[in-house]
Scaffold this motif. Structure first.
Motif, PDB file in Angstrom:
ATOM      1  N   ARG A  22       0.835  -1.196   0.107  1.00 20.55           N
ATOM      2  CA  ARG A  22      -0.088  -0.048   0.084  1.00 20.55           C
ATOM      3  C   ARG A  22       0.862   1.262   0.092  1.00 20.55           C
ATOM      4  NH1 ARG A  22      -3.259  -3.443   3.143  1.00 20.55           N
ATOM      5  NH2 ARG A  22      -2.438  -2.556   5.164  1.00 20.55           N
ATOM      6  N   ILE A  23       1.858   1.249   0.948  1.00 19.46           N
ATOM      7  CA  ILE A  23       2.985   2.331   0.661  1.00 19.46           C
ATOM      8  C   ILE A  23       3.367   2.630  -0.657  1.00 19.46           C
ATOM      9  CG2 ILE A  23       5.285   3.229   1.577  1.00 19.46           C
ATOM     10  CD1 ILE A  23       4.432   1.907   4.385  1.00 19.46           C
ATOM     11  N   TYR A  24       3.780   1.765  -1.303  1.00 20.41           N
ATOM     12  CA  TYR A  24       4.340   1.641  -2.566  1.00 20.41           C
ATOM     13  C   TYR A  24       3.296   1.862  -3.755  1.00 20.41           C
ATOM     14  CZ  TYR A  24       9.313   0.837  -2.114  1.00 20.41           C
ATOM     15  OH  TYR A  24      10.554   0.824  -1.810  1.00 20.41           O
ATOM     16  N   GLN A  25       2.180   1.643  -3.547  1.00 21.85           N
ATOM     17  CA  GLN A  25       1.025   1.975  -4.330  1.00 21.85           C
ATOM     18  C   GLN A  25       0.921   3.623  -4.129  1.00 21.85           C
ATOM     19  OE1 GLN A  25      -0.851  -0.018  -6.490  1.00 21.85           O
ATOM     20  NE2 GLN A  25      -0.999   2.133  -7.390  1.00 21.85           N
ATOM     21  N   CYS A  26       0.828   4.159  -3.085  1.00 24.82           N
ATOM     22  CA  CYS A  26       0.927   5.574  -2.768  1.00 24.82           C
ATOM     23  C   CYS A  26       2.004   6.232  -3.457  1.00 24.82           C
ATOM     24  CB  CYS A  26       0.735   6.169  -1.304  1.00 24.82           C
ATOM     25  SG  CYS A  26      -0.619   5.323  -0.346  1.00 24.82           S
ATOM     26  N   ILE A  27       3.396   5.776  -3.448  1.00 22.68           N
ATOM     27  CA  ILE A  27       4.447   6.360  -3.916  1.00 22.68           C
ATOM     28  C   ILE A  27       4.278   6.343  -5.411  1.00 22.68           C
ATOM     29  CG2 ILE A  27       6.830   5.993  -4.579  1.00 22.68           C
ATOM     30  CD1 ILE A  27       7.035   4.720  -1.728  1.00 22.68           C
ATOM     31  N   MET A  28       3.977   4.981  -5.994  1.00 15.56           N
ATOM     32  CA  MET A  28       3.483   5.283  -7.565  1.00 15.56           C
ATOM     33  C   MET A  28       2.437   6.064  -7.882  1.00 15.56           C
ATOM     34  SD  MET A  28       4.417   1.256  -8.748  1.00 15.56           S
ATOM     35  CE  MET A  28       3.214   0.411  -7.554  1.00 15.56           C
ATOM     36  N   ASP A  29       1.553   6.207  -7.068  1.00 15.12           N
ATOM     37  CA  ASP A  29       0.247   7.128  -7.471  1.00 15.12           C
ATOM     38  C   ASP A  29       1.041   8.466  -7.496  1.00 15.12           C
ATOM     39  OD1 ASP A  29      -1.312   5.154  -7.454  1.00 15.12           O
ATOM     40  OD2 ASP A  29      -2.394   5.231  -5.857  1.00 15.12           O
ATOM     41  N   GLU A  30       1.780   8.995  -6.258  1.00 14.10           N
ATOM     42  CA  GLU A  30       1.863  10.366  -6.685  1.00 14.10           C
ATOM     43  C   GLU A  30       3.362  10.432  -7.777  1.00 14.10           C
ATOM     44  OE1 GLU A  30       1.200  12.983  -4.765  1.00 14.10           O
ATOM     45  OE2 GLU A  30      -0.295  11.408  -4.188  1.00 14.10           O
ATOM     46  N   SER A  31       4.004   9.322  -8.034  1.00 14.94           N
ATOM     47  CA  SER A  31       4.948   9.329  -9.279  1.00 14.94           C
ATOM     48  C   SER A  31       4.128   9.570 -10.441  1.00 14.94           C
ATOM     49  CB  SER A  31       5.710   8.210  -9.185  1.00 14.94           C
ATOM     50  OG  SER A  31       6.605   8.030  -7.890  1.00 14.94           O
ATOM     51  N   LYS A  32       3.087   8.986 -10.723  1.00 14.43           N
ATOM     52  CA  LYS A  32       2.101   9.362 -11.645  1.00 14.43           C
ATOM     53  C   LYS A  32       1.763  10.599 -11.810  1.00 14.43           C
ATOM     54  CE  LYS A  32      -0.131   5.622 -10.850  1.00 14.43           C
ATOM     55  NZ  LYS A  32      -1.155   4.462 -10.933  1.00 14.43           N
ATOM     56  N   LYS A  33       1.538  11.290 -10.660  1.00 15.03           N
ATOM     57  CA  LYS A  33       1.017  12.645 -10.766  1.00 15.03           C
ATOM     58  C   LYS A  33       2.216  13.675 -11.263  1.00 15.03           C
ATOM     59  CE  LYS A  33      -2.463  12.134  -7.102  1.00 15.03           C
ATOM     60  NZ  LYS A  33      -2.968  12.397  -5.543  1.00 15.03           N
ATOM     61  N   TYR A  34       3.405  13.257 -10.521  1.00 12.53           N
ATOM     62  CA  TYR A  34       4.350  13.997 -10.820  1.00 12.53           C
ATOM     63  C   TYR A  34       5.065  14.122 -12.356  1.00 12.53           C
ATOM     64  CZ  TYR A  34       9.238  16.210  -9.766  1.00 12.53           C
ATOM     65  OH  TYR A  34      10.161  16.931  -9.751  1.00 12.53           O
ATOM     66  N   GLU A  35       4.764  12.602 -12.881  1.00 12.00           N
ATOM     67  CA  GLU A  35       5.202  12.653 -14.229  1.00 12.00           C
ATOM     68  C   GLU A  35       4.016  13.368 -15.279  1.00 12.00           C
ATOM     69  OE1 GLU A  35       5.405   8.677 -16.076  1.00 12.00           O
ATOM     70  OE2 GLU A  35       5.763   7.830 -14.172  1.00 12.00           O
ATOM     71  N   ARG A  36       2.847  13.488 -14.689  1.00  7.56           N
ATOM     72  CA  ARG A  36       1.872  14.278 -15.703  1.00  7.56           C
ATOM     73  C   ARG A  36       2.445  15.834 -15.620  1.00  7.56           C
ATOM     74  NH1 ARG A  36      -1.885  11.083 -12.572  1.00  7.56           N
ATOM     75  NH2 ARG A  36      -2.698   9.371 -13.877  1.00  7.56           N
ATOM     76  N   GLU A  37       2.524  16.147 -14.584  1.00  9.50           N
ATOM     77  CA  GLU A  37       2.979  17.507 -14.184  1.00  9.50           C
ATOM     78  C   GLU A  37       4.172  17.915 -15.239  1.00  9.50           C
ATOM     79  OE1 GLU A  37       5.290  20.135 -10.732  1.00  9.50           O
ATOM     80  OE2 GLU A  37       3.303  18.928 -10.326  1.00  9.50           O
ATOM     81  N   HIS A  38       5.172  16.897 -15.171  1.00  7.59           N
ATOM     82  CA  HIS A  38       6.420  17.245 -15.966  1.00  7.59           C
ATOM     83  C   HIS A  38       6.160  17.002 -17.541  1.00  7.59           C
ATOM     84  CE1 HIS A  38       9.873  17.775 -13.557  1.00  7.59           C
ATOM     85  NE2 HIS A  38       9.180  17.291 -12.574  1.00  7.59           N
ATOM     86  N   MET A  39       5.197  16.234 -17.818  1.00  6.86           N
ATOM     87  CA  MET A  39       4.560  16.119 -19.175  1.00  6.86           C
ATOM     88  C   MET A  39       3.847  17.209 -19.751  1.00  6.86           C
ATOM     89  SD  MET A  39       4.489  12.087 -18.998  1.00  6.86           S
ATOM     90  CE  MET A  39       4.356  11.606 -20.940  1.00  6.86           C
ATOM     91  N   GLY A  40       3.204  18.056 -18.706  1.00  5.99           N
ATOM     92  CA  GLY A  40       2.502  19.187 -19.072  1.00  5.99           C
ATOM     93  C   GLY A  40       0.970  18.728 -19.407  1.00  5.99           C
TER      94      GLY A  40
END
Length: 89
Positions: free
Chosen positions: A70-88
């Motif tokens: 569950r902790i890693y799922q949260c990390i990956m969810d936040e990572s996807k948000k960060y990716e979206r931000e970096h991809m505009g």
């Protein structure tokens, strides 16, 4: 170990985790740049399953496996948000 010793150890671990997570997010930004350049989707369910399975297998204390997943799922969810931000997106 008394409560204060436990808290001091947690503080040290939190400092280490923060450095590691910060580095992980830097790599996530590199992944985002690659995906943007190659017109790839952010979410890769196969890769996410692989990561979660890997974490479960790396966990020595198996009773902690669901918590770490569950902790890693949260990390990956936040990572996807960060990716979206970096991809505009």
């Amino acid at each position: 170990m008394d409560l204060e010793e436990c808290r001091r150890e947690i503080d040290v671990l939190d400092r280490d985790l923060t450095k590691i997570l910060e580095r992980r997010m830097q790599v996530v930004a590199e992944v985002a740049a690659y995906k943007k350049e190659h017109h790839m989707e952010i979410y890769d369910p196969r890769r996410e399953r692989q990561v979660l399975d890997k974490i479960a297998n790396l966990t020595v204390q198996k009773e902690l496996s669901p918590y770490l997943r569950r902790i890693y799922q949260c990390i990956m969810d936040e990572s996807k948000k960060y990716e979206r931000e970096h991809m505009g997106l």
